[in-house]
Design a protein around this motif. Structure first.
Motif, mmCIF file in Angstrom:
data_model
loop_
_atom_site.group_PDB
_atom_site.id
_atom_site.type_symbol
_atom_site.label_atom_id
_atom_site.label_comp_id
_atom_site.label_asym_id
_atom_site.label_seq_id
_atom_site.Cartn_x
_atom_site.Cartn_y
_atom_site.Cartn_z
ATOM 1 N N PRO A 148 0.466 8.346 -1.058
ATOM 2 C CA PRO A 148 1.303 10.344 -1.234
ATOM 3 C C PRO A 148 1.215 11.008 0.049
ATOM 4 O O PRO A 148 -0.439 10.845 0.506
ATOM 5 C CB PRO A 148 0.631 10.052 -2.601
ATOM 6 N N GLU B 130 1.218 8.565 -9.315
ATOM 7 C CA GLU B 130 1.408 8.390 -7.392
ATOM 8 C C GLU B 130 -0.498 9.108 -7.006
ATOM 9 O O GLU B 130 -0.076 7.449 -6.158
ATOM 10 C CB GLU B 130 2.181 10.177 -7.367
ATOM 11 N N ASP C 141 -1.591 4.727 -8.594
ATOM 12 C CA ASP C 141 -1.324 3.693 -6.930
ATOM 13 C C ASP C 141 -1.413 3.616 -5.992
ATOM 14 O O ASP C 141 -1.749 2.703 -5.260
ATOM 15 C CB ASP C 141 -0.502 3.668 -7.575
ATOM 16 N N CYS C 142 -1.740 5.038 -5.573
ATOM 17 C CA CYS C 142 -1.956 5.374 -3.717
ATOM 18 C C CYS C 142 -3.518 4.701 -3.195
ATOM 19 O O CYS C 142 -4.484 3.986 -4.129
ATOM 20 C CB CYS C 142 -1.666 6.147 -3.435
ATOM 21 N N ILE D 227 4.836 8.416 0.363
ATOM 22 C CA ILE D 227 5.675 8.841 -0.784
ATOM 23 C C ILE D 227 5.514 10.600 0.145
ATOM 24 O O ILE D 227 4.674 10.402 -0.719
ATOM 25 C CB ILE D 227 5.084 9.046 -2.515
ATOM 26 N N LYS E 185 0.782 -0.748 -0.643
ATOM 27 C CA LYS E 185 0.242 0.103 0.267
ATOM 28 C C LYS E 185 0.795 1.392 -0.138
ATOM 29 O O LYS E 185 1.901 1.533 0.880
ATOM 30 C CB LYS E 185 -1.086 -0.027 1.070
ATOM 31 N N THR E 186 0.345 2.359 -0.797
ATOM 32 C CA THR E 186 1.106 3.515 -0.588
ATOM 33 C C THR E 186 0.375 5.000 -0.526
ATOM 34 O O THR E 186 -0.560 4.604 -0.520
ATOM 35 C CB THR E 186 1.918 3.638 -1.796
ATOM 36 N N ASN F 127 3.966 -3.149 5.336
ATOM 37 C CA ASN F 127 4.032 -3.181 3.659
ATOM 38 C C ASN F 127 3.083 -1.920 3.041
ATOM 39 O O ASN F 127 1.848 -2.050 2.915
ATOM 40 C CB ASN F 127 3.857 -4.411 3.402
ATOM 41 N N THR F 128 3.426 -1.416 3.447
ATOM 42 C CA THR F 128 2.886 0.067 3.356
ATOM 43 C C THR F 128 3.429 1.397 3.796
ATOM 44 O O THR F 128 5.051 1.856 4.517
ATOM 45 C CB THR F 128 1.835 0.916 4.442
ATOM 46 N N ARG F 129 4.055 1.772 1.978
ATOM 47 C CA ARG F 129 5.715 3.309 2.020
ATOM 48 C C ARG F 129 4.655 4.235 1.947
ATOM 49 O O ARG F 129 3.729 4.585 1.787
ATOM 50 C CB ARG F 129 6.098 2.403 1.047
#
Length: 208
Positions: free
Chosen positions: A5, A79, A82-83, A39, A2-3, A35-37
């Motif tokens: 921004p 971005e 994908d988030c 941006i 998971k992302t 598993n989360t980042r």
């Protein structure tokens, strides 16, 4: 993975009070699930660059998405595509969005990429997702002590809806030029954040 921004439109960068609240929201999501980042997209005066002729021409001619003129636009759009969660921190400048956020809007809101036309209306092409917008202002524009209008919130909500994002929550930090009011506003904003079902203490990332 998971992302998230975090788009920061403040010229103060990480010193912005709105950014501080937005970063807390991001950190809660990061702490609540693996598993989360994150941006970070700092919309400083040079990033993104102003709209130029080659970009305007590419839009008018319906150029392919891999056209060189769309390079910046594609990065910003991807971005968002994908988030899983979107967080935006912005000041209110002259009753509305600052120039840096307006540039982000102009690159992300793109015909046949993030929206299309149907019966004369703009229809969003992106999937909805939880979105938090934290607004900081030196003046007061909501409540009994409001002394100026708010053209930012309704405008930006419409922008996001135009690309397909309707699950939007605003948190407002007002009166930031006055230390006493700024502290009260921060406390209220943190309380609002704490009870938010996605970005607060009860998180959709864990289902708790």
């Amino acid at each position: 993975m998971k992302t998230i921004p975090l788009v920061n439109a403040s010229p103060l960068g990480s010193a912005s009070r709105a950014y501080a609240i937005a970063r807390k929201a991001a950190d809660k999501l990061l702490d609540s699930g693996a598993n989360t980042r994150l941006i970070e997209r700092d919309l400083s005066p040079a990033h993104p660059s102003p709209i130029a002729k080659d970009y305007a021409d590419a839009v008018a001619k319906r150029a392919e998405r891999d056209a060189p003129a769309f390079a910046q636009s594609e990065i910003l759009i991807q971005e968002v595509i994908d988030c899983d969660y979107l967080i935006i921190a912005t000041p209110m400048h002259n009753f509305t969005a600052p120039a840096s956020l307006k540039l982000w809007i102009d690159y992300v809101l793109r015909v046949n990429r993030t929206f299309t036309h149907r019966d004369g209306y703009k229809i969003g092409l992106l999937a909805d997702r939880p979105t938090l917008v934290v607004v900081g202002s030196g003046g007061v524009y909501h409540g009994a002590h409001a002394r100026q209008p708010d053209y930012l919130s309704s405008y930006f909500a419409l922008i996001l809806a135009t690309i397909g994002i309707n699950n939007v929550q605003f948190i407002h930090l007002q009166g930031l030029v006055r230390p006493d009011m700024a502290e009260q506003s921060r406390i209220l904003a943190e309380r609002q954040l704490a009870v938010h079902p996605v970005f607060g203490l009860v998180s959709a990332a864990t289902g708790s």
